[in-house]
Structure formats: structure tokens, C-alpha cells
Design an enzyme around this catalytic site. Sequence first.
Site, PDB file in Angstrom:
ATOM      1  N   GLN A 183      46.612  42.378  47.556  1.00 24.62           N
ATOM      2  CA  GLN A 183      46.083  40.880  47.137  1.00 24.62           C
ATOM      3  C   GLN A 183      44.875  40.739  48.102  1.00 24.62           C
ATOM      4  O   GLN A 183      44.879  40.814  49.289  1.00 24.62           O
ATOM      5  CB  GLN A 183      47.071  39.858  47.562  1.00 24.62           C
ATOM      6  CG  GLN A 183      46.660  38.585  47.381  1.00 24.62           C
ATOM      7  CD  GLN A 183      46.534  38.343  45.888  1.00 24.62           C
ATOM      8  OE1 GLN A 183      47.306  38.876  44.873  1.00 24.62           O
ATOM      9  NE2 GLN A 183      45.533  37.585  45.306  1.00 24.62           N
ATOM     10  N   ASP A 202      44.307  46.874  39.382  1.00 22.55           N
ATOM     11  CA  ASP A 202      43.214  45.872  39.410  1.00 22.55           C
ATOM     12  C   ASP A 202      42.052  46.389  38.743  1.00 22.55           C
ATOM     13  O   ASP A 202      41.152  45.486  38.590  1.00 22.55           O
ATOM     14  CB  ASP A 202      43.077  45.416  40.900  1.00 22.55           C
ATOM     15  CG  ASP A 202      44.030  43.906  41.089  1.00 22.55           C
ATOM     16  OD1 ASP A 202      44.148  43.491  40.296  1.00 22.55           O
ATOM     17  OD2 ASP A 202      44.127  43.829  42.299  1.00 22.55           O
ATOM     18  N   LYS A 224      52.870  37.290  40.666  1.00 24.39           N
ATOM     19  CA  LYS A 224      53.071  38.565  40.167  1.00 24.39           C
ATOM     20  C   LYS A 224      54.496  39.322  40.308  1.00 24.39           C
ATOM     21  O   LYS A 224      54.916  40.058  39.458  1.00 24.39           O
ATOM     22  CB  LYS A 224      51.998  39.236  40.882  1.00 24.39           C
ATOM     23  CG  LYS A 224      50.462  39.018  40.715  1.00 24.39           C
ATOM     24  CD  LYS A 224      49.453  39.456  41.664  1.00 24.39           C
ATOM     25  CE  LYS A 224      48.183  38.650  41.476  1.00 24.39           C
ATOM     26  NZ  LYS A 224      47.106  39.333  42.283  1.00 24.39           N
TER      27      LYS A 224
HETATM   28  C1  BQF Z   1      47.841  29.006  35.987  1.00 19.34           C
HETATM   29  C2  BQF Z   1      43.024  34.185  42.281  1.00 19.34           C
HETATM   30  C3  BQF Z   1      40.981  33.262  43.032  1.00 19.34           C
HETATM   31  C4  BQF Z   1      41.050  34.117  44.140  1.00 19.34           C
HETATM   32  C5  BQF Z   1      41.813  35.406  44.024  1.00 19.34           C
HETATM   33  C6  BQF Z   1      48.738  31.232  36.714  1.00 19.34           C
HETATM   34  C7  BQF Z   1      47.429  32.339  38.706  1.00 19.34           C
HETATM   35  C8  BQF Z   1      46.747  31.009  38.756  1.00 19.34           C
HETATM   36  C9  BQF Z   1      46.933  29.921  37.797  1.00 19.34           C
HETATM   37  C10 BQF Z   1      47.555  33.416  39.486  1.00 19.34           C
HETATM   38  C11 BQF Z   1      44.022  34.262  41.160  1.00 19.34           C
HETATM   39  C12 BQF Z   1      43.742  33.333  39.927  1.00 19.34           C
HETATM   40  C13 BQF Z   1      45.026  35.299  41.200  1.00 19.34           C
HETATM   41  C14 BQF Z   1      47.925  29.984  36.820  1.00 19.34           C
HETATM   42  C15 BQF Z   1      46.032  35.257  40.345  1.00 19.34           C
HETATM   43  C16 BQF Z   1      44.817  33.718  38.864  1.00 19.34           C
HETATM   44  O1  BQF Z   1      48.947  28.694  35.516  1.00 19.34           O
HETATM   45  O2  BQF Z   1      46.731  28.373  35.716  1.00 19.34           O
HETATM   46  C17 BQF Z   1      48.516  32.201  37.753  1.00 19.34           C
HETATM   47  O3  BQF Z   1      48.387  33.976  39.949  1.00 19.34           O
HETATM   48  N1  BQF Z   1      46.291  34.044  39.494  1.00 19.34           N
HETATM   49  C18 BQF Z   1      44.900  36.134  42.269  1.00 19.34           C
HETATM   50  O4  BQF Z   1      45.724  37.086  42.520  1.00 19.34           O
HETATM   51  O5  BQF Z   1      43.765  36.275  43.119  1.00 19.34           O
HETATM   52  C19 BQF Z   1      42.864  35.139  43.035  1.00 19.34           C
HETATM   53  C20 BQF Z   1      42.031  33.229  42.154  1.00 19.34           C
END
Ligand code: BQF
Length: 284
Positions: A96, A119, A52
Site C-alpha cells: 500500500q 498493481d 482490498k
Molecule cells: C468508493 C487511493 C489515492 C491514493 C492512494 C471504493 C476505494 C475508494 C473509494 C479504495 C485509492 C482509492 C485506493 C471507493 C483504493 C480507491 O466507494 O468510492 C474503494 O479503496 N481505493 C488505494 O489503495 O490507494 C490510494 C487513492
Amino acid sequence: MAQIIDGKAVSARVKANVRKEADELKKQGIEIGLAVVIVGNDPASRVYVNNKKKACEEVGFTSYEYALPEETTEKELLELVDKLNNDDKVNGILVQLPLPKQINENSIINAIRPDKDVDAFHPANVGHIMIGDFSFLPCTPAGVMELIAETGVDVCGKNCVVIGRSNIVGKPMAMLLLHKHGTVTICHSRTKDLAEICARADILVAAVGKAKFVTPDMIKEGAVVIDVGMNRNENGKLCGDVDYDACFDKAGYITPVPGGVGPMTIAMLMKNTLTAAKIKNNIK
Ligand code: BQF
């Protein structure tokens, strides 16, 4: 054989558009800021927070990181949220998840100013989404809608099946598909005949949290298959909820993991933060 939906490419396009608008605002003296709050040392959360912050750089936003220790109390986190609510440099607040067990997630979400809730987890924003009058879309479902749009498949009148009913993905996902006039079914762990219901879906969105949960028998020939899953397999490799290799020939379109929905979640967060700044500054 499926066509692969390239989330990385679509997310780059979304971010480029955000960057263009952010540059325009900068010329008017408007700087955009996102506060990123992380509590504790969960390694996955650290990766997500770094993603992020990196995206903020790419689109020209300032990110303000607040990394708090694992033993932070709910009161301490509420005090930080209150400070960020009143900080004019901060257009968006992202806390987060998940949070350590001594902190009630809902009390934190409820404390975030709805106009900085990028969010879209605050009950006021959830309500806006349900009514269909929203400024912020929940990032992951909004990203999925962009990926579906990319296929050229019109949601209107289609059988849409969402597997998973979380507040963050499943429920808002169903609502966005409904707004586009899809016929929406939500499946979950108590659903009877889940495979048969999925096999009737023109658009299948998997947000289960189990690797290889979706198998070819659950897919209608030619369907759009969107994989929201973020799991680690036995080798520690990132994988989704869909058995990708096994489903590839049957699906019409499929998203990979990584490089599918994940990058879109981040891009839509940037879009929401831009929206927050535009609303604050009375820009259409
Ligand atoms: C990619 C998330 C589960 C629980 C809380 C790029 C992200 C992930 C994968 C990423 C996720 C999942 C995020 C890829 C944010 C997605 O290249 O495939 C980016 O950073 N995510 C989160 O903040 O909290 C989570 C999944």
C-alpha cells in the site's frame, strides 16, 4: 442531464466473474492468495487495505495482511517482499502506498517479482503496458476503461483528455486510451489554456487531487466525465476532482464519488490477482 455511471454495480459484476473463475480453480485444488502490506498508521491507507481484504473475501481469495510499524526500515520491508516473492501461497503482492519517508518507494516496487506485481507498478510491467503487450493492467486506469466501456461510447478517434500525469494514474491512463485509438492529451499543473483543452474533450478523465477542480466551463456538452479524485471537502466528506452538481447537466455521462472509480480500482486488483494465479498455473 448526465447519466450516472454506477461504479459499484460494474465492480460487483467484475468481482462476480472473478469469483466464478476462482471457484473453478478451487475445484482443481488451486487456492488464490493476495499479500497486502501496510506500513504505518495512515487512516486512508487503512481504509483502502480493508477494502482490498474485504474484496478478497468476496471473490474467494485468501488475503495475508502484513501490518508493519511506521518506523520500519527499507531493508526490513525489502526482506518481507523477498519472502513474499518466494511464498507459493502468494499469487499477488500489494504494498500500500504511500510509504513512510525513510523508505524509497521505487526500491520497493523494483523488488517485487513482476509476475506477482498486481498493481503493475514494476518497470517491467510499465514497459509491457507501453508496448501494449500486458498481463496486468494498472488497476485504476483499467477500472476507468471498464467504466467508459459501460457508457457504450467508443474511444476510437475521440478527443481524450487526462488531467494529471502521475505514474499510477495519469500516464498509464493516457496509454490505455491510446491503445483504444483515442487522440490523447495529458494536462497538468503547467498546462496553458487547460480549461479550453478540457472543453474539447469527448472523454475527460480527472486525476488532479483537488476538490471541484473541474467546472462546467471545462466540459464539452455531452462528454464522458470520469472522476478519479479522492478528496475530503471542508466537512470531511469524500469528494472527487469534479464539481459534480455543477457539471451534472452539461456532462453526458459522469461518475460519482464515492461509488465511481474507487470500487473499480479494487475490482481490477482482484482481476489481476486471478490473472497472476492463472499464469502461474498455466491456465489460459
Ligand atoms: C468508493 C487511493 C489515492 C491514493 C492512494 C471504493 C476505494 C475508494 C473509494 C479504495 C485509492 C482509492 C485506493 C471507493 C483504493 C480507491 O466507494 O468510492 C474503494 O479503496 N481505493 C488505494 O489503495 O490507494 C490510494 C487513492
